[in-house]
Design an enzyme around this catalytic site. Structure first.
Site, PDB file in Angstrom:
ATOM      1  N   ASP A   1       0.840  -1.192   0.000  1.00  0.00           N
ATOM      2  CA  ASP A   1       0.000   0.000   0.000  1.00  0.00           C
ATOM      3  C   ASP A   1       0.879   1.248   0.000  1.00  0.00           C
ATOM      4  O   ASP A   1       1.600   1.508   0.963  1.00  0.00           O
ATOM      5  CB  ASP A   1      -0.889   0.011   1.255  1.00  0.00           C
ATOM      6  CG  ASP A   1      -1.808   1.217   1.247  1.00  0.00           C
ATOM      7  OD1 ASP A   1      -2.751   1.221   0.439  1.00  0.00           O
ATOM      8  OD2 ASP A   1      -1.557   2.161   2.023  1.00  0.00           O
TER       9      ASP A   1
ATOM     10  N   TYR B   1       3.246   9.561   0.020  1.00  0.00           N
ATOM     11  CA  TYR B   1       4.125   8.917   1.004  1.00  0.00           C
ATOM     12  C   TYR B   1       5.605   9.053   0.655  1.00  0.00           C
ATOM     13  O   TYR B   1       6.459   8.885   1.516  1.00  0.00           O
ATOM     14  CB  TYR B   1       3.808   7.415   1.146  1.00  0.00           C
ATOM     15  CG  TYR B   1       2.431   7.080   1.679  1.00  0.00           C
ATOM     16  CD1 TYR B   1       1.627   8.042   2.270  1.00  0.00           C
ATOM     17  CD2 TYR B   1       1.938   5.786   1.598  1.00  0.00           C
ATOM     18  CE1 TYR B   1       0.359   7.730   2.742  1.00  0.00           C
ATOM     19  CE2 TYR B   1       0.681   5.457   2.081  1.00  0.00           C
ATOM     20  CZ  TYR B   1      -0.104   6.439   2.645  1.00  0.00           C
ATOM     21  OH  TYR B   1      -1.345   6.112   3.108  1.00  0.00           O
TER      22      TYR B   1
ATOM     23  N   LYS C   1      -2.440   6.000  -4.465  1.00  0.00           N
ATOM     24  CA  LYS C   1      -3.567   6.903  -4.177  1.00  0.00           C
ATOM     25  C   LYS C   1      -3.383   8.276  -4.812  1.00  0.00           C
ATOM     26  O   LYS C   1      -2.253   8.786  -4.899  1.00  0.00           O
ATOM     27  CB  LYS C   1      -3.716   7.088  -2.656  1.00  0.00           C
ATOM     28  CG  LYS C   1      -3.750   5.776  -1.902  1.00  0.00           C
ATOM     29  CD  LYS C   1      -4.072   5.926  -0.433  1.00  0.00           C
ATOM     30  CE  LYS C   1      -3.806   4.625   0.289  1.00  0.00           C
ATOM     31  NZ  LYS C   1      -2.442   4.483   0.787  1.00  0.00           N
TER      32      LYS C   1
ATOM     33  N   HIS D   1      -7.373   9.493  -2.112  1.00  0.00           N
ATOM     34  CA  HIS D   1      -6.770   9.366  -0.776  1.00  0.00           C
ATOM     35  C   HIS D   1      -7.672   9.942   0.329  1.00  0.00           C
ATOM     36  O   HIS D   1      -7.858   9.325   1.372  1.00  0.00           O
ATOM     37  CB  HIS D   1      -5.407  10.077  -0.772  1.00  0.00           C
ATOM     38  CG  HIS D   1      -4.468   9.595   0.275  1.00  0.00           C
ATOM     39  ND1 HIS D   1      -3.111   9.605   0.113  1.00  0.00           N
ATOM     40  CD2 HIS D   1      -4.682   9.097   1.522  1.00  0.00           C
ATOM     41  CE1 HIS D   1      -2.534   9.115   1.204  1.00  0.00           C
ATOM     42  NE2 HIS D   1      -3.472   8.810   2.076  1.00  0.00           N
TER      43      HIS D   1
HETATM   44  N1  LIG Z   1      -5.575   5.971   3.417  1.00  0.00           N
HETATM   45  C1  LIG Z   1      -5.125   6.681   4.430  1.00  0.00           C
HETATM   46  O1  LIG Z   1      -5.553   7.824   4.664  1.00  0.00           O
HETATM   47  C2  LIG Z   1      -4.094   6.087   5.332  1.00  0.00           C
HETATM   48  C3  LIG Z   1      -3.804   6.700   6.560  1.00  0.00           C
HETATM   49  C4  LIG Z   1      -2.846   6.110   7.390  1.00  0.00           C
HETATM   50  C5  LIG Z   1      -2.203   4.949   6.983  1.00  0.00           C
HETATM   51  N2  LIG Z   1      -2.486   4.390   5.746  1.00  0.00           N
HETATM   52  C6  LIG Z   1      -1.812   3.159   5.294  1.00  0.00           C
HETATM   53  O2  LIG Z   1      -1.895   2.167   6.300  1.00  0.00           O
HETATM   54  C7  LIG Z   1      -0.576   1.782   6.678  1.00  0.00           C
HETATM   55  C8  LIG Z   1      -0.526   1.400   8.134  1.00  0.00           C
HETATM   56  O3  LIG Z   1      -0.950   2.456   8.955  1.00  0.00           O
HETATM   57  P1  LIG Z   1       0.017   3.197   9.977  1.00  0.00           P
HETATM   58  O4  LIG Z   1       1.397   3.158   9.460  1.00  0.00           O
HETATM   59  O5  LIG Z   1      -0.610   4.517  10.265  1.00  0.00           O
HETATM   60  O6  LIG Z   1      -0.168   2.350  11.319  1.00  0.00           O
HETATM   61  P2  LIG Z   1       0.086   0.852  11.831  1.00  0.00           P
HETATM   62  O7  LIG Z   1       0.421  -0.047  10.727  1.00  0.00           O
HETATM   63  O8  LIG Z   1      -1.087   0.537  12.691  1.00  0.00           O
HETATM   64  O9  LIG Z   1       1.317   1.056  12.801  1.00  0.00           O
HETATM   65  C9  LIG Z   1       2.606   1.279  12.316  1.00  0.00           C
HETATM   66  C10 LIG Z   1       3.558   1.374  13.504  1.00  0.00           C
HETATM   67  O10 LIG Z   1       3.508   0.149  14.236  1.00  0.00           O
HETATM   68  C11 LIG Z   1       4.813  -0.357  14.427  1.00  0.00           C
HETATM   69  N3  LIG Z   1       4.696  -1.816  14.348  1.00  0.00           N
HETATM   70  C12 LIG Z   1       4.532  -2.579  13.238  1.00  0.00           C
HETATM   71  N4  LIG Z   1       4.435  -3.871  13.540  1.00  0.00           N
HETATM   72  C13 LIG Z   1       4.536  -3.956  14.892  1.00  0.00           C
HETATM   73  C14 LIG Z   1       4.525  -5.035  15.819  1.00  0.00           C
HETATM   74  N5  LIG Z   1       4.395  -6.296  15.379  1.00  0.00           N
HETATM   75  N6  LIG Z   1       4.662  -4.752  17.135  1.00  0.00           N
HETATM   76  C15 LIG Z   1       4.803  -3.477  17.557  1.00  0.00           C
HETATM   77  N7  LIG Z   1       4.832  -2.388  16.736  1.00  0.00           N
HETATM   78  C16 LIG Z   1       4.696  -2.640  15.409  1.00  0.00           C
HETATM   79  C17 LIG Z   1       5.655   0.234  13.309  1.00  0.00           C
HETATM   80  O11 LIG Z   1       6.982   0.412  13.688  1.00  0.00           O
HETATM   81  P3  LIG Z   1       8.239  -0.299  12.914  1.00  0.00           P
HETATM   82  O12 LIG Z   1       8.221   0.164  11.485  1.00  0.00           O
HETATM   83  O13 LIG Z   1       9.414   0.176  13.682  1.00  0.00           O
HETATM   84  O14 LIG Z   1       7.993  -1.782  13.046  1.00  0.00           O
HETATM   85  C18 LIG Z   1       4.990   1.578  13.068  1.00  0.00           C
HETATM   86  O15 LIG Z   1       5.539   2.580  13.873  1.00  0.00           O
HETATM   87  C19 LIG Z   1       0.271   2.992   6.320  1.00  0.00           C
HETATM   88  O16 LIG Z   1       1.643   2.712   6.292  1.00  0.00           O
HETATM   89  C20 LIG Z   1      -0.323   3.366   5.000  1.00  0.00           C
HETATM   90  O17 LIG Z   1       0.137   2.490   3.987  1.00  0.00           O
HETATM   91  C21 LIG Z   1      -3.434   4.934   4.940  1.00  0.00           C
END
Ligand SMILES: NC(=O)c1ccc[n+]([C@@H]2O[C@H](COP(=O)([O-])OP(=O)(O)OC[C@H]3O[C@@H](n4cnc5c(N)ncnc54)[C@H](OP(=O)(O)O)[C@@H]3O)[C@@H](O)[C@H]2O)c1
Length: 317
Positions: free
Chosen positions: A49, A54, A83, A114
């Site tokens: 994704d 990004y 997006k 997005h």
């Molecule tokens: N469409 C939208 O508006 C939108 C908005 C937000 C996000 N997104 C997408 O969704 C993806 C995920 O969302 P997000 O990055 O906001 O949040 P997330 O995936 O819920 O959390 C990411 C964080 O969790 C940590 N993490 C990952 N695996 C872990 C584990 N097993 N144990 C503990 N910590 C862990 C990561 O650190 P490390 O990297 O150090 O492991 C990172 O800091 C984004 O990267 C993006 O692609 C889309």
């Protein structure tokens, strides 16, 4: 048709893998990002994704193309989402072509609006100013998205951060219905109403911040630190992240955890050979709900189409 394990079928007929690697990051180091993507491919991730905002499309493209060249995967084995950024609503065709150039791909598998927000200035993490907002016309943006699909630049189109009302409005004029709505979703923000609406219209839901984005400025540790999640993880001998992600895929949504750490990339993928119990689901379904990322930055009383966060989410907050 039997749906391959670990996938869901979109309304286009294509299969979307239920776990995808999230790639939103504030720390842009192409080599580190490329290494994380390569690790994920080796672990077995086949869904990525990204977004024009990004800054990770280029590194993802590098990782994918070197995996294609070395025969680790073929293009048709991976599902790539990008997006349309908030400044790109006027010309989705030009925007997707830019994304494809960065990704070094001929098509993406899914292209999403997005945010239901149109802006003059490219802003991802900071607070927009009043003069940054432009009037929004989702109907004309969607026509551009439909052209992206009709010209073969993407296999499917969809939306992100759309409420049930925005989905219903879009369906009233769309020639091509959205295949996906990508929204914040995790045990503390389960999106029950939106998922009912999407299910009724055969729209797949993808979960962003599926772990609640721990240790991120836009996220919180409340999901990963939730005592019930901890209790269920101990009972199954799994990590808290695995319980949270398994809960997501058992809801039928695709989860998009972001990690650029090799150990956590592998950990997050180990969610397909065990399951939660009905009792686990019952307890998780009763957790107190609260959205973490409210989109407050897209709200103002003058130039934004949304004067309040309630308006942005049409009351689903
Ligand atoms: N469409 C939208 O508006 C939108 C908005 C937000 C996000 N997104 C997408 O969704 C993806 C995920 O969302 P997000 O990055 O906001 O949040 P997330 O995936 O819920 O959390 C990411 C964080 O969790 C940590 N993490 C990952 N695996 C872990 C584990 N097993 N144990 C503990 N910590 C862990 C990561 O650190 P490390 O990297 O150090 O492991 C990172 O800091 C984004 O990267 C993006 O692609 C889309």
């Amino acid at each position: 048709m039997r749906i391959a394990e670990g996938t869901a079928q979109l309304n286009t007929g294509a299969l979307i893998p239920l776990i995808g690697l999230g790639t939103a990051t504030r720390n842009l180091n192409d080599e580190e990002i490329k290494a994380a993507m390569t690790t994920a491919l080796q672990v077995g991730y086949r869904h990525f994704d990204t977004a024009s905002y990004y800054g990770t499309e280029h590194a993802l493209g590098e990782a994918l193309n070197s995996a294609f060249r070395s025969g680790i995967v073929n293009r048709e084995d991976v599902f790539v989402t990008s997006k349309l950024g908030n400044t790109e609503h006027d010309d989705p065709i030009a925007a997707i072509k830019n994304s494809l150039k960065s990704l070094q791909l001929e098509y993406v598998d899914l292209y999403l609006i997005h945010w239901p927000v149109k802006m003059r200035t490219r802003i991802l993490f900071s607070q927009p100013k009043e003069e940054d907002f432009l009037p929004l016309n989702i109907k004309s943006t969607w026509q551009g998205m439909e052209q992206c699909m009709e010209t073969g630049l993407t296999k499917a189109i969809g939306v992100s951060n759309f409420s049930s009302k925005k989905i219903e409005d879009l369906l009233s004029y769309a020639k091509i219905p959205p295949a996906v709505d990508q929204v914040e979703m995790h045990p503390l923000w389960q999106q029950k109403k939106l998922r009912e609406c999407c299910s009724k219209h055969n729209i797949h839901v993808s979960a962003w911040s599926p772990l609640g984005a721990p240790n991120n400025p836009w996220g919180s540790n409340v999901v990963i630190d939730n005592p019930l999640i901890q209790e269920i993880a101990e009972k199954h001998g799994k990590t808290r992240a695995q319980v949270i992600l398994r809960w997501g895929v058992e809801q039928g949504v695709s989860v998009l955890p972001k990690s650029f750490n090799a150990g956590r990339i592998a950990e997050n993928f180990q969610i397909f050979d065990w399951s939660l119990t009905l009792d686990d689901h019952d307890k998780i379904s009763k957790l107190k709900q609260g959205k973490i990322s409210t989109g407050q930055k897209f709200v103002n009383s003058t130039t934004s189409p949304y004067k309040t966060v309630e308006e942005l989410w049409d009351g689903e907050i």
